[in-house]
Each structure stands twice: as structure tokens, then as C-alpha cells.
Design a protein around this motif. Structure first.
Motif, PDB file in Angstrom:
ATOM      1  N   ASN A   2       0.827  -1.205   0.000  1.00 25.37           N
ATOM      2  CA  ASN A   2       0.000   0.000   0.000  1.00 25.37           C
ATOM      3  C   ASN A   2       0.860   1.253   0.000  1.00 25.37           C
ATOM      4  O   ASN A   2       0.490   2.272  -0.598  1.00 25.37           O
ATOM      5  N   SER A   3       2.008   1.198   0.674  1.00 23.73           N
ATOM      6  CA  SER A   3       2.897   2.359   0.723  1.00 23.73           C
ATOM      7  C   SER A   3       3.447   2.677  -0.666  1.00 23.73           C
ATOM      8  O   SER A   3       3.661   3.846  -0.997  1.00 23.73           O
ATOM      9  N   TRP A   4       3.669   1.648  -1.489  1.00 17.44           N
ATOM     10  CA  TRP A   4       4.097   1.914  -2.865  1.00 17.44           C
ATOM     11  C   TRP A   4       2.971   2.553  -3.659  1.00 17.44           C
ATOM     12  O   TRP A   4       3.191   3.472  -4.451  1.00 17.44           O
ATOM     13  N   LYS A   5       1.760   2.075  -3.468  1.00 15.70           N
ATOM     14  CA  LYS A   5       0.617   2.648  -4.174  1.00 15.70           C
ATOM     15  C   LYS A   5       0.452   4.133  -3.833  1.00 15.70           C
ATOM     16  O   LYS A   5       0.012   4.931  -4.658  1.00 15.70           O
ATOM     17  N   LYS A   6       0.836   4.482  -2.606  1.00 20.62           N
ATOM     18  CA  LYS A   6       0.702   5.867  -2.154  1.00 20.62           C
ATOM     19  C   LYS A   6       1.855   6.740  -2.628  1.00 20.62           C
ATOM     20  O   LYS A   6       1.654   7.892  -3.031  1.00 20.62           O
ATOM     21  N   TYR A   7       3.082   6.201  -2.595  1.00 18.35           N
ATOM     22  CA  TYR A   7       4.263   7.027  -2.843  1.00 18.35           C
ATOM     23  C   TYR A   7       5.064   6.623  -4.085  1.00 18.35           C
ATOM     24  O   TYR A   7       6.049   7.285  -4.416  1.00 18.35           O
ATOM     25  N   GLY A   8       4.654   5.574  -4.763  1.00 22.28           N
ATOM     26  CA  GLY A   8       5.487   5.041  -5.831  1.00 22.28           C
ATOM     27  C   GLY A   8       5.372   5.738  -7.175  1.00 22.28           C
ATOM     28  O   GLY A   8       6.204   5.512  -8.064  1.00 22.28           O
ATOM     29  N   LYS A   9       4.361   6.569  -7.357  1.00 21.41           N
ATOM     30  CA  LYS A   9       4.179   7.232  -8.654  1.00 21.41           C
ATOM     31  C   LYS A   9       3.876   8.719  -8.462  1.00 21.41           C
ATOM     32  O   LYS A   9       2.889   9.241  -8.975  1.00 21.41           O
ATOM     33  N   LEU A  10       4.745   9.375  -7.745  1.00 23.30           N
ATOM     34  CA  LEU A  10       4.559  10.792  -7.437  1.00 23.30           C
ATOM     35  C   LEU A  10       5.036  11.662  -8.596  1.00 23.30           C
ATOM     36  O   LEU A  10       5.859  11.249  -9.409  1.00 23.30           O
ATOM     37  N   GLU A  11       4.517  12.884  -8.648  1.00 26.82           N
ATOM     38  CA  GLU A  11       4.995  13.841  -9.643  1.00 26.82           C
ATOM     39  C   GLU A  11       6.386  14.317  -9.243  1.00 26.82           C
ATOM     40  O   GLU A  11       6.662  14.538  -8.065  1.00 26.82           O
ATOM     41  N   VAL A  12       7.252  14.446 -10.244  1.00 23.35           N
ATOM     42  CA  VAL A  12       8.611  14.912  -9.960  1.00 23.35           C
ATOM     43  C   VAL A  12       8.906  16.178 -10.761  1.00 23.35           C
ATOM     44  O   VAL A  12       8.347  16.403 -11.840  1.00 23.35           O
ATOM     45  N   GLU A  13       9.771  16.984 -10.207  1.00 19.46           N
ATOM     46  CA  GLU A  13      10.229  18.211 -10.880  1.00 19.46           C
ATOM     47  C   GLU A  13      11.725  18.056 -11.146  1.00 19.46           C
ATOM     48  O   GLU A  13      12.499  17.773 -10.224  1.00 19.46           O
ATOM     49  N   ILE A  14      12.131  18.205 -12.394  1.00 18.26           N
ATOM     50  CA  ILE A  14      13.539  18.067 -12.763  1.00 18.26           C
ATOM     51  C   ILE A  14      14.096  19.428 -13.164  1.00 18.26           C
ATOM     52  O   ILE A  14      13.490  20.154 -13.952  1.00 18.26           O
ATOM     53  N   SER A  15      15.239  19.781 -12.584  1.00 17.42           N
ATOM     54  CA  SER A  15      15.885  21.049 -12.899  1.00 17.42           C
ATOM     55  C   SER A  15      17.400  20.869 -12.808  1.00 17.42           C
ATOM     56  O   SER A  15      17.885  19.757 -12.561  1.00 17.42           O
ATOM     57  N   TYR A  16      18.131  21.968 -12.978  1.00 19.01           N
ATOM     58  CA  TYR A  16      19.590  21.927 -12.902  1.00 19.01           C
ATOM     59  C   TYR A  16      20.063  23.096 -12.053  1.00 19.01           C
ATOM     60  O   TYR A  16      19.448  24.173 -12.060  1.00 19.01           O
ATOM     61  N   THR A  17      21.156  22.872 -11.337  1.00 20.56           N
ATOM     62  CA  THR A  17      21.715  23.939 -10.513  1.00 20.56           C
ATOM     63  C   THR A  17      23.228  23.792 -10.480  1.00 20.56           C
ATOM     64  O   THR A  17      23.777  22.793 -10.959  1.00 20.56           O
ATOM     65  N   TYR A  18      23.884  24.800  -9.903  1.00 15.77           N
ATOM     66  CA  TYR A  18      25.349  24.772  -9.826  1.00 15.77           C
ATOM     67  C   TYR A  18      25.767  24.669  -8.367  1.00 15.77           C
ATOM     68  O   TYR A  18      25.389  25.513  -7.544  1.00 15.77           O
ATOM     69  N   LEU A  19      26.534  23.632  -8.057  1.00 21.44           N
ATOM     70  CA  LEU A  19      27.067  23.473  -6.713  1.00 21.44           C
ATOM     71  C   LEU A  19      28.448  24.107  -6.666  1.00 21.44           C
ATOM     72  O   LEU A  19      29.351  23.728  -7.410  1.00 21.44           O
ATOM     73  N   GLN A  20      28.613  25.075  -5.783  1.00 20.19           N
ATOM     74  CA  GLN A  20      29.873  25.816  -5.730  1.00 20.19           C
ATOM     75  C   GLN A  20      30.904  25.168  -4.809  1.00 20.19           C
ATOM     76  O   GLN A  20      32.085  25.507  -4.880  1.00 20.19           O
ATOM     77  N   GLU A  21      30.469  24.264  -3.945  1.00 20.35           N
ATOM     78  CA  GLU A  21      31.407  23.633  -3.031  1.00 20.35           C
ATOM     79  C   GLU A  21      31.065  22.160  -2.866  1.00 20.35           C
ATOM     80  O   GLU A  21      29.953  21.734  -3.158  1.00 20.35           O
ATOM     81  N   ASN A  22      32.055  21.405  -2.410  1.00 18.29           N
ATOM     82  CA  ASN A  22      31.868  19.968  -2.222  1.00 18.29           C
ATOM     83  C   ASN A  22      31.107  19.730  -0.918  1.00 18.29           C
ATOM     84  O   ASN A  22      31.612  20.000   0.167  1.00 18.29           O
ATOM     85  N   LYS A  23      29.888  19.230  -1.045  1.00 19.70           N
ATOM     86  CA  LYS A  23      29.060  18.964   0.133  1.00 19.70           C
ATOM     87  C   LYS A  23      28.884  17.476   0.389  1.00 19.70           C
ATOM     88  O   LYS A  23      27.979  17.056   1.104  1.00 19.70           O
ATOM     89  N   ASN A  24      29.763  16.675  -0.223  1.00 16.44           N
ATOM     90  CA  ASN A  24      29.735  15.218  -0.028  1.00 16.44           C
ATOM     91  C   ASN A  24      28.420  14.583  -0.462  1.00 16.44           C
ATOM     92  O   ASN A  24      27.961  13.610   0.135  1.00 16.44           O
ATOM     93  N   TYR A  25      27.796  15.160  -1.499  1.00 17.13           N
ATOM     94  CA  TYR A  25      26.588  14.545  -2.047  1.00 17.13           C
ATOM     95  C   TYR A  25      26.969  13.279  -2.807  1.00 17.13           C
ATOM     96  O   TYR A  25      28.000  13.218  -3.483  1.00 17.13           O
ATOM     97  N   LEU A  26      26.109  12.269  -2.699  1.00 20.22           N
ATOM     98  CA  LEU A  26      26.297  11.020  -3.435  1.00 20.22           C
ATOM     99  C   LEU A  26      25.256  10.957  -4.543  1.00 20.22           C
ATOM    100  O   LEU A  26      24.066  11.143  -4.288  1.00 20.22           O
ATOM    101  N   CYS A  27      25.701  10.728  -5.756  1.00 26.03           N
ATOM    102  CA  CYS A  27      24.759  10.567  -6.865  1.00 26.03           C
ATOM    103  C   CYS A  27      24.036   9.239  -6.681  1.00 26.03           C
ATOM    104  O   CYS A  27      24.654   8.176  -6.705  1.00 26.03           O
ATOM    105  N   LEU A  28      22.728   9.302  -6.479  1.00 23.04           N
ATOM    106  CA  LEU A  28      21.971   8.081  -6.210  1.00 23.04           C
ATOM    107  C   LEU A  28      21.635   7.301  -7.472  1.00 23.04           C
ATOM    108  O   LEU A  28      20.960   6.280  -7.403  1.00 23.04           O
ATOM    109  N   LYS A  29      22.153   7.754  -8.614  1.00 23.12           N
ATOM    110  CA  LYS A  29      21.973   6.965  -9.833  1.00 23.12           C
ATOM    111  C   LYS A  29      23.207   6.113 -10.114  1.00 23.12           C
ATOM    112  O   LYS A  29      23.107   4.907 -10.319  1.00 23.12           O
TER     113      LYS A  29
END
Length: 212
Positions: A156-183
């Protein structure tokens, strides 16, 4: 004595690992309930319980378990059908809480299976709750087209959250914040990045490499 337990039944991603161990020798075997048993139709009909029973039988065969050897089975719902079979076949069994060493062994087996599905090792090793639903959901939304098929879509949790609307954009990161690319699972360096935003039980922002 034989102990039987499961791991991964509460993980959004992947099937469920069923494992059995002979305590005295450390012999251990396991198998996976495939993810297709958790699609909407199969999950509704609880076919995963039948599959858990089938795997349980095979594990007993591999361990050459006699009907007199003591068997301890995790008291969780995953073994409801298997326990009925043990009773019908007159095995020497009991339902109880399974602790270490089997608990750690089977959880490690499920983690290795999850890694084989593509979950980043850092995501598993350094996250306090690696199989928390909404943490895994972030990984899924990083590549929804390919990763939705790895999820327990009958939930049921997938039915609720599995097909949500997403917003895709681009930005510039000026410093290393230790983000991990989840792809791709690699660290993100300063520069232009892809941003995915969606709202589940709270707003989420995911950063990806621009070419991921």
C-alpha cells in the motif's frame, strides 16, 4: 539444531531472503523469494508465503534434516505456511525469536543481494537505517524508470508514494558537500548537477551528475 529466519521482508527494494543454519556446524544455506511475488496480484494472494514454504523445504533437504532434529523457526508471518507444513509432516519444531549468529548472517546475505541489485555500498554501510522505506524511495526516484521494477509494488505504501509527480531542474554546486549521486553511486563534485524534487511524506531533493 536447525534455525530458520528471513531478512528483507520489510525492504521496499528486492525480494526476501530465507536462510537456514545448523547451529553446531555453522552450515548455512539461503535463497531469495523473487520480487515478482510482491507485485500487486501475487502480494494480494500472499504467494510469497507459499514460496517461503517451498524454499524452507529445499533448505531442509540441503541440510539433510531428519524429523527428529530440533528446528527453530522465526515466529514472523513469513513462515505461516511453512509452520503448517512442518506440523503436518511431524517435524520436531518450535516457533521462537531467532538471534545471532544466524540473524547477522542472513542480514548480511540480504545486504549482498541488495548490492547486486545496484544499491550503492555507501548507502548501505553508512546509513543508520539502510532499508528505511523513504530512504530507499529516494534511490528509486533517482532512476524511477529502471528501479520501480525492483520494488515491492503490491505494498500500500508503494501505491501511495510510488508514482509521485517529480520536478527536474539543474543547478550549480559551488562547493563539495559530499553529495552522493543516487543513480551511479559516485560522489558529486562542484559544478552543474541535475536536481530531482518530489514530495512524499516530506519534500525531497535528489542531486545527480548532469549526465546520469
Amino acid at each position: 539444531m536447525i534455525q530458520i529466519d528471513d531478512a528483507g521482508s520489510g525492504s521496499l527494494v528486492g525480494g526476501t531472503c530465507i536462510g537456514a543454519m545448523r547451529v553446531e556446524t555453522g552450515e548455512f544455506f539461503c535463497d531469495i523469494i523473487p520480487i515478482e511475488y510482491y507485485n500487486e496480484e501475487n502480494f494480494k494472494n500472499k504467494l510469497y508465503l507459499k514460496k517461503a514454504c517451498e524454499i524452507g523445504k529445499k533448505l531442509l533437504e540441503k541440510l539433510k534434516v531428519s524429523k527428529t532434529e530440533k528446528i527453530q523457526v522465526c515466529r514472523g508471518y513469513m513462515f505461516d505456511t511453512f509452520r503448517k507444513w512442518l506440523e503436518q509432516e511431524e517435524y520436531n519444531w518450535e516457533s521462537t525469536q531467532i538471534l545471532n549468529p544466524l540473524q547477522d548472517i542472513i542480514e548480511n546475505s540480504f545486504e549482498n543481494y541488495a548490492l547486486s541489485l545496484g544499491l550503492p555500498e555507501k548507502f548501505l554501510r553508512y546509513t543508520k537505517y539502510p532499508f528505511h522505506f523513504h530512504r530507499l524511495l529516494r534511490w528509486v526516484y533517482a532512476d524511477h524508470e529502471n528501479r520501480a521494477k525492483l520494488c515491492k509494488t503490491g505494498w500500500n505504501s508503494w501505491k501511495k508514494y510510488g508514482k509521485l509527480e517529480v520536478e527536474i531542474s539543474y543547478t550549480y554546486l559551488q562547493e563539495n558537500k559530499n553529495y552522493l549521486c543516487l543513480k551511479c553511486g559516485k560522489n558529486i563534485q562542484p559544478g552543474t548537477v541535475k536536481v530531482i524534487k518530489y514530495t512524499s511524506n516530506y519534500p525531497n531533493t535528489i542531486y545527480l551528475h548532469i549526465n546520469c
